[in-house]
Design an enzyme around this catalytic site. Sequence first.
Site, PDB file in Angstrom:
ATOM      1  N   HIS A  26       0.871  -1.178   0.000  1.00  0.00           N
ATOM      2  CA  HIS A  26       0.000   0.000   0.000  1.00  0.00           C
ATOM      3  C   HIS A  26       0.911   1.232   0.000  1.00  0.00           C
ATOM      4  CE1 HIS A  26      -3.653  -2.085   2.110  1.00  0.00           C
ATOM      5  NE2 HIS A  26      -3.947  -1.870   0.845  1.00  0.00           N
ATOM      6  N   CYS A  52      -2.477   3.601   8.819  1.00  0.00           N
ATOM      7  CA  CYS A  52      -3.479   2.596   8.394  1.00  0.00           C
ATOM      8  C   CYS A  52      -4.604   2.428   9.399  1.00  0.00           C
ATOM      9  CB  CYS A  52      -2.899   1.199   8.264  1.00  0.00           C
ATOM     10  SG  CYS A  52      -1.340   1.009   7.525  1.00  0.00           S
TER      11      CYS A  52
HETATM   12  N1  ARG Z   1      -3.369  -6.903   6.977  1.00  0.00           N
HETATM   13  C1  ARG Z   1      -3.852  -5.750   6.284  1.00  0.00           C
HETATM   14  C2  ARG Z   1      -3.823  -5.993   4.786  1.00  0.00           C
HETATM   15  O1  ARG Z   1      -2.931  -6.628   4.304  1.00  0.00           O
HETATM   16  C3  ARG Z   1      -3.065  -4.545   6.658  1.00  0.00           C
HETATM   17  C4  ARG Z   1      -3.581  -3.279   6.061  1.00  0.00           C
HETATM   18  C5  ARG Z   1      -2.790  -2.087   6.458  1.00  0.00           C
HETATM   19  N2  ARG Z   1      -3.318  -0.932   5.852  1.00  0.00           N
HETATM   20  C6  ARG Z   1      -2.632  -0.033   5.131  1.00  0.00           C
HETATM   21  N3  ARG Z   1      -3.273   1.007   4.718  1.00  0.00           N
HETATM   22  N4  ARG Z   1      -1.375  -0.213   4.812  1.00  0.00           N
HETATM   23  O2  ARG Z   1      -4.675  -5.579   4.047  1.00  0.00           O
END
Ligand code: ARG
Length: 306
Positions: free
Chosen positions: A184, A280
Amino acid sequence: MIGADGGGNGGVIVMASPEWYEVSYTINPWMRPDEWGRDRDGARQRAQAQWDALADRLRRAGMTVEVVPAAPGLPDLVFPANSAVVLDRRALLARFRRPERRGEEACFLRFFEDLRRRGLIDHVQRMPDGIFQEGAGDCLWDSSRGLFWGAHGPRSAPESLDHIAGFFDAPVVGLELITDRFYHLDTCFSVLSGGEIVYFPPALSRESREAVAERVPPEQRIVATEDEAHAFSLNAICLGHDLIMTPPPPRLRAMLEERGYRCIGIDLSSFVLSGGASFCMTLRLDHTGGRLTADAGGPSAERIGS
Ligand code: ARG
């Protein structure tokens, strides 16, 4: 400074209840169900305490925290940055790529409809079915420049960018994420209130690095090392000059403090076990400035790399 959303006072931010949070599957390289499973009760308690510390700190900074109710079987609901892109009281709701997270869409839709009824948001729309886009985690508002940095890569689709530009009537600069580890945009790219960008360039394609360099002068580019990115230091919440983040390594802390930022470190290791940290775990509802800043030429999505 174009946008008016730099400070914390009076802002509204979303968090999601950690009640059903756990690390039970692996959809990114950070996720460690084995480590979580070694001491489930202890892990739950630590996660709750860390979540409370973050919520407390945000409230102390003057933010109102709106909490999404937890839902059993949806452990990653605790990361509302992925629920939507929000600007000027308009919310564009995410479509999750990974089946493990798709059940969250209905919960977030209910939550946003409720915000709309309560007058906190004016307009709620879902990303069209079949166009994956994982919310603000992959689309960062840059209030100094009046544009979104919109990612495509492991999670969000390139087609999502035109849709974001149209919905918000704001420019979107496309950035391609080329590794699974930085899946992300908010894991490797952070926009500070003074217009600085803190980022880890190897997470982006060459064209995307050029797109950053074209828009951000060298003195505003803060290049993080791999270790700093691995410490989740780029996943920070910037409220005026305060950066609420996992405790940053000393070099990065010094660079940020030299520029007048105050690093407020909070241990979020229970959430790093799932691949997330402070950014996040939150979603700002108070970003403004899109329609006001769009060029005379109207919205544009500049997709770089594909
Ligand atoms: N375990 C989650 C996923 O893989 C973590 C998300 C974290 N969010 C972020 N915006 N980086 O989707």
